[in-house]
Design an enzyme around this catalytic site. Sequence first.
Site, short mmCIF file in Angstrom:
data_model
loop_
_atom_site.label_atom_id
_atom_site.label_comp_id
_atom_site.label_asym_id
_atom_site.label_seq_id
_atom_site.Cartn_x
_atom_site.Cartn_y
_atom_site.Cartn_z
N SER A 32 0.84 -1.20 0.00
CA SER A 32 0.00 0.00 0.00
C SER A 32 0.88 1.24 0.00
O SER A 32 2.01 1.23 0.52
CB SER A 32 -0.86 -0.03 1.27
OG SER A 32 -1.28 1.27 1.62
N TYR A 72 -2.31 -0.75 10.45
CA TYR A 72 -2.24 -0.95 8.99
C TYR A 72 -0.88 -0.50 8.47
O TYR A 72 -0.21 -1.23 7.72
CB TYR A 72 -3.38 -0.16 8.34
CG TYR A 72 -3.43 -0.21 6.84
CD1 TYR A 72 -4.20 -1.16 6.18
CD2 TYR A 72 -2.72 0.70 6.06
CE1 TYR A 72 -4.25 -1.21 4.79
CE2 TYR A 72 -2.76 0.66 4.68
CZ TYR A 72 -3.53 -0.29 4.05
OH TYR A 72 -3.57 -0.34 2.68
N1 LIG Z 1 -7.97 -1.66 -2.61
C1 LIG Z 1 -7.04 -0.72 -2.51
O1 LIG Z 1 -7.33 0.48 -2.63
C2 LIG Z 1 -5.61 -1.11 -2.28
C3 LIG Z 1 -4.61 -0.17 -2.53
C4 LIG Z 1 -3.27 -0.52 -2.31
C5 LIG Z 1 -2.96 -1.78 -1.84
N2 LIG Z 1 -3.97 -2.67 -1.61
C6 LIG Z 1 -3.57 -3.97 -1.07
O2 LIG Z 1 -3.76 -4.96 -2.04
C7 LIG Z 1 -4.10 -6.21 -1.44
C8 LIG Z 1 -5.38 -6.75 -2.03
O3 LIG Z 1 -6.37 -5.76 -1.89
P1 LIG Z 1 -7.81 -5.84 -2.55
O4 LIG Z 1 -8.20 -4.44 -2.84
O5 LIG Z 1 -7.87 -6.84 -3.64
O6 LIG Z 1 -8.65 -6.34 -1.27
P2 LIG Z 1 -9.97 -7.23 -1.15
O7 LIG Z 1 -10.83 -7.02 -2.35
O8 LIG Z 1 -10.54 -6.91 0.20
O9 LIG Z 1 -9.41 -8.72 -1.19
C9 LIG Z 1 -8.65 -9.22 -0.12
C10 LIG Z 1 -8.27 -10.65 -0.42
O10 LIG Z 1 -7.53 -11.14 0.72
C11 LIG Z 1 -8.09 -12.39 1.11
N3 LIG Z 1 -8.01 -12.61 2.54
C12 LIG Z 1 -8.46 -11.81 3.53
N4 LIG Z 1 -8.28 -12.38 4.72
C13 LIG Z 1 -7.73 -13.59 4.49
C14 LIG Z 1 -7.31 -14.66 5.33
N5 LIG Z 1 -7.45 -14.61 6.68
N6 LIG Z 1 -6.77 -15.76 4.76
C15 LIG Z 1 -6.63 -15.84 3.41
N7 LIG Z 1 -6.97 -14.84 2.56
C16 LIG Z 1 -7.53 -13.73 3.10
C17 LIG Z 1 -9.55 -12.31 0.69
O11 LIG Z 1 -10.07 -13.61 0.46
P3 LIG Z 1 -11.09 -14.43 1.44
O12 LIG Z 1 -11.95 -13.41 2.11
O13 LIG Z 1 -11.79 -15.35 0.51
O14 LIG Z 1 -10.17 -15.14 2.39
C18 LIG Z 1 -9.47 -11.54 -0.62
O15 LIG Z 1 -9.25 -12.42 -1.68
C19 LIG Z 1 -4.21 -5.91 0.07
O16 LIG Z 1 -3.03 -6.27 0.70
C20 LIG Z 1 -4.42 -4.41 0.11
O17 LIG Z 1 -3.97 -3.84 1.30
C21 LIG Z 1 -5.27 -2.39 -1.83
#
Ligand SMILES: NC(=O)c1ccc[n+]([C@@H]2O[C@H](COP(=O)([O-])OP(=O)(O)OC[C@H]3O[C@@H](n4cnc5c(N)ncnc54)[C@H](OP(=O)(O)O)[C@@H]3O)[C@@H](O)[C@H]2O)c1
Length: 259
Positions: free
Chosen positions: A137, A150
């Site tokens: 992030s 975070y």
């Molecule tokens: N969205 C943004 O604006 C943004 C920006 C920069 C960086 N990021 C980073 O990018 C990454 C992915 O983000 P995203 O936006 O795709 O988030 P998301 O849509 O909330 O997806 C999160 C993923 O993590 C998995 N997950 C959560 N808890 C888990 C657990 N206990 N065990 C195994 N898997 C788990 C979820 O799958 P299940 O629930 O099926 O387990 C889901 O597939 C994160 O690290 C986030 O911080 C996001």
Amino acid sequence: MRVAGRTVLVTGASQGIGAATAEAAGAAGAHVVLVARDGDALNALAERIGRASVLVADLSDAERVRELGERVLAEAGVPDVLVNNAGVGRWLFLDETPEQELAGMLALPFTAALWLTRALLPGMRERGSGWVVNVNSPVSRLPIPGATGYAASRYALRGLTAALRLDLRGTGVGVSEVVPGKVSSRYFANNPGAQERIPAIARLIPTVPPERVAAAVLRAVTAERAEVVLPWQLRAFELAGRLAPGLTSYLAWRTGTHR
Ligand SMILES: NC(=O)c1ccc[n+]([C@@H]2O[C@H](COP(=O)([O-])OP(=O)(O)OC[C@H]3O[C@@H](n4cnc5c(N)ncnc54)[C@H](OP(=O)(O)O)[C@@H]3O)[C@@H](O)[C@H]2O)c1
């Protein structure tokens, strides 16, 4: 490193950036190993991709992550590419974060990436090839007020990435960090209250779709890039943070959340 014909393991593949990355890797000719807790979502995605296998796992517990490492080696072999993407975390001040939730946001992304990489690294080193991509992030380099746990987890992931890259120099195993700005996934719905704490200054950076981040992950691997920060407006902000950290911290504080 090319992706076609290789095995690419993606954590957090059930939705958002992980699902888009898995689809993009599949479309590029990889066999994809999908990891998350939601088995139904993973199976539906595996069916769409074709060359894909599913490993349902909860990565919030270090023992489960070590077990996952063993299952990966037994069922899929040593992956060519490991994408540590699974992540959670509401944006909260340290003393307003419930203890268990604080432990959860340190576990994902940081300790999950640490243990899974540790489990799969010996095989990559022995083979003399492999690539690790950590999805991180902007808060890993530009802290904002009111997101303490975070930020700690993201800074730790950044440290892991930088240290590993040095350790692995000359081994044939590479490490990339992909840092997107705000992404139009369900992240902010899954982690309620976080969106409201984005400092006003950061709203100048356009939101990108998960597919653009997926393309950046593949580009990081194929072009062997240490770091991909997107979009360019975030890159500019990050450079400003390196040159004038006092100014970017002031702006994040001035336009961010206060108690
Ligand atoms: N969205 C943004 O604006 C943004 C920006 C920069 C960086 N990021 C980073 O990018 C990454 C992915 O983000 P995203 O936006 O795709 O988030 P998301 O849509 O909330 O997806 C999160 C993923 O993590 C998995 N997950 C959560 N808890 C888990 C657990 N206990 N065990 C195994 N898997 C788990 C979820 O799958 P299940 O629930 O099926 O387990 C889901 O597939 C994160 O690290 C986030 O911080 C996001």
